[in-house]
Scaffold this motif. Structure first.
Motif, PDB file in Angstrom:
ATOM      1  N   UNK A 166       1.080  -1.105  -0.111  1.00 11.32           N
ATOM      2  CA  UNK A 166       0.027   0.083  -0.079  1.00 11.32           C
ATOM      3  C   UNK A 166       0.794   1.177  -0.010  1.00 11.32           C
ATOM      4  N   UNK A 167       0.502   2.439  -0.648  1.00 10.10           N
ATOM      5  CA  UNK A 167       1.158   3.544  -0.781  1.00 10.10           C
ATOM      6  C   UNK A 167       0.429   4.774  -0.152  1.00 10.10           C
ATOM      7  N   UNK A 168       0.955   5.469   0.759  1.00  6.33           N
ATOM      8  CA  UNK A 168       0.119   6.799   1.086  1.00  6.33           C
ATOM      9  C   UNK A 168       1.001   7.850   0.754  1.00  6.33           C
ATOM     10  N   UNK A 169       0.300   8.983   0.486  1.00  5.31           N
ATOM     11  CA  UNK A 169       1.031  10.481   0.160  1.00  5.31           C
ATOM     12  C   UNK A 169       0.858  11.426   1.420  1.00  5.31           C
ATOM     13  N   UNK A 170       1.469  12.062   1.519  1.00  2.00           N
ATOM     14  CA  UNK A 170       1.368  13.241   2.750  1.00  2.00           C
ATOM     15  C   UNK A 170       2.184  14.407   2.218  1.00  2.00           C
ATOM     16  N   UNK A 171       1.505  15.709   2.408  1.00  2.00           N
ATOM     17  CA  UNK A 171       2.077  16.900   1.893  1.00  2.00           C
ATOM     18  C   UNK A 171       1.664  18.024   3.275  1.00  2.00           C
ATOM     19  N   UNK A 172       2.748  18.886   3.513  1.00  2.00           N
ATOM     20  CA  UNK A 172       2.749  19.561   4.540  1.00  2.00           C
ATOM     21  C   UNK A 172       3.210  20.950   3.917  1.00  2.00           C
ATOM     22  N   UNK A 173       2.638  22.025   4.601  1.00  2.00           N
ATOM     23  CA  UNK A 173       3.248  23.576   4.254  1.00  2.00           C
ATOM     24  C   UNK A 173       3.075  24.016   5.515  1.00  2.00           C
ATOM     25  N   UNK A 174       4.175  24.900   5.864  1.00  2.00           N
ATOM     26  CA  UNK A 174       4.507  25.975   6.873  1.00  2.00           C
ATOM     27  C   UNK A 174       4.994  27.239   6.338  1.00  2.00           C
ATOM     28  N   UNK A 219       5.804  22.638  14.538  1.00  2.00           N
ATOM     29  CA  UNK A 219       5.784  22.894  12.977  1.00  2.00           C
ATOM     30  C   UNK A 219       6.758  22.233  12.105  1.00  2.00           C
ATOM     31  N   UNK A 220       7.308  21.152  12.535  1.00  2.00           N
ATOM     32  CA  UNK A 220       7.998  20.247  11.523  1.00  2.00           C
ATOM     33  C   UNK A 220       7.320  19.780  10.411  1.00  2.00           C
ATOM     34  N   UNK A 221       7.627  20.292   9.308  1.00  2.00           N
ATOM     35  CA  UNK A 221       6.917  20.396   8.010  1.00  2.00           C
ATOM     36  C   UNK A 221       7.259  18.875   7.597  1.00  2.00           C
ATOM     37  N   UNK A 222       8.543  18.467   7.676  1.00  2.00           N
ATOM     38  CA  UNK A 222       8.676  16.990   7.207  1.00  2.00           C
ATOM     39  C   UNK A 222       8.325  16.068   8.000  1.00  2.00           C
ATOM     40  N   UNK A 223       8.165  16.076   9.415  1.00  2.00           N
ATOM     41  CA  UNK A 223       7.454  14.911  10.059  1.00  2.00           C
ATOM     42  C   UNK A 223       6.022  14.983   9.903  1.00  2.00           C
ATOM     43  N   UNK A 273       9.751  32.665  -3.092  1.00  2.00           N
ATOM     44  CA  UNK A 273       9.816  33.961  -2.431  1.00  2.00           C
ATOM     45  C   UNK A 273      10.433  33.932  -0.971  1.00  2.00           C
ATOM     46  N   UNK A 274      10.666  32.729  -0.704  1.00  2.00           N
ATOM     47  CA  UNK A 274      11.316  32.712   0.686  1.00  2.00           C
ATOM     48  C   UNK A 274      10.134  32.804   1.998  1.00  2.00           C
ATOM     49  N   UNK A 275       8.759  32.632   1.645  1.00  2.00           N
ATOM     50  CA  UNK A 275       7.786  32.696   2.581  1.00  2.00           C
ATOM     51  C   UNK A 275       7.650  31.510   3.274  1.00  2.00           C
ATOM     52  N   UNK A 276       7.920  30.173   2.948  1.00  2.00           N
ATOM     53  CA  UNK A 276       7.665  29.094   3.912  1.00  2.00           C
ATOM     54  C   UNK A 276       8.240  27.639   2.885  1.00  2.00           C
ATOM     55  N   UNK A 277       7.886  26.802   3.472  1.00  2.00           N
ATOM     56  CA  UNK A 277       8.648  25.598   3.057  1.00  2.00           C
ATOM     57  C   UNK A 277       7.234  24.376   2.852  1.00  2.00           C
ATOM     58  N   UNK A 278       7.368  23.391   1.741  1.00  2.00           N
ATOM     59  CA  UNK A 278       6.589  22.505   1.321  1.00  2.00           C
ATOM     60  C   UNK A 278       7.566  21.181   1.399  1.00  2.00           C
ATOM     61  N   UNK A 279       6.668  20.088   1.871  1.00  2.00           N
ATOM     62  CA  UNK A 279       7.143  18.809   2.146  1.00  2.00           C
ATOM     63  C   UNK A 279       6.240  17.807   1.300  1.00  2.00           C
ATOM     64  N   UNK A 280       6.526  16.804   0.271  1.00  2.00           N
ATOM     65  CA  UNK A 280       5.658  16.113  -0.113  1.00  2.00           C
ATOM     66  C   UNK A 280       6.271  14.706   0.293  1.00  2.00           C
ATOM     67  N   UNK A 281       5.610  13.725   0.906  1.00  2.00           N
ATOM     68  CA  UNK A 281       6.125  12.392   1.317  1.00  2.00           C
ATOM     69  C   UNK A 281       5.248  11.059   0.749  1.00  2.00           C
TER      70      UNK A 281
END
Length: 157
Positions: free
Chosen positions: A3-11, A38-42, A143-151
């Motif tokens: 099974x595969x899951x996708x996660x995305x987070x933005x801070x 606010x650990x965007x990767x976690x 623009x250095x306003x935040x970070x996105x992570x896709x996992x």
């Protein structure tokens, strides 16, 4: 069955906060805004783990307004989500994540991030992929306003 899951987070970046990514405090003049640490990767990894077995998302278990989650260590969230996966009969095969950030420079910190995530999930560091890229100065990350992570998480169930 695999099974595969996708996660995305933005801070977004915020003053007077630590910049914690993958359990590593990354030197930077701004940290990330959020109710927990606010650990965007976690957060993206936790959502990918839950998604692999259709268990919901981290907001279901860790609501943003919950006082118990205030400044919470997000590696605890990863550990508890990995436990939920195991309790549901799953075995984590691997996790892969892409951090999208114009700044800060993350390459020197990636091995520690991988080790922290692996420890939290109870798997080997060789089962955790973490990469970083910029968005070539485009969009809010550019623009250095935040970070996105896709996992992505692969779970045998």
């Amino acid at each position: 069955m695999n099974r595969v899951g996708i996660g995305i987070d933005v801070h977004p970046f915020a003053p007077n906060r630590k910049c914690i990514i993958g359990g590593v405090t990354v030197p930077h003049e701004r940290g990330l805004a959020g109710h927990s640490d606010a650990d965007v990767l976690a957060h993206a990894v936790a959502d990918a783990l839950l998604g692999a077995l259709a268990l919901g998302d981290i907001g279901k278990f860790y609501p943003p307004g919950d006082p118990q989650c205030k400044d919470m260590d997000s590696l605890v969230i990863v550990r508890e989500c990995a436990d939920r996966v195991r309790q549901a009969g799953g075995r984590i095969n691997n996790v892969d994540a892409m951090i999208i950030a114009q700044e800060p420079k993350l390459a020197p910190h990636i091995p520690a991030m991988q080790a922290n995530l692996a420890r939290a999930m109870g798997v080997g560091a060789n089962q955790i992929g973490v990469k970083a890229t910029t968005s070539e100065h485009l969009g809010f990350t550019g623009r250095k306003e935040g970070i996105v992570v896709v996992a992505m998480a692969s779970v045998e169930a």
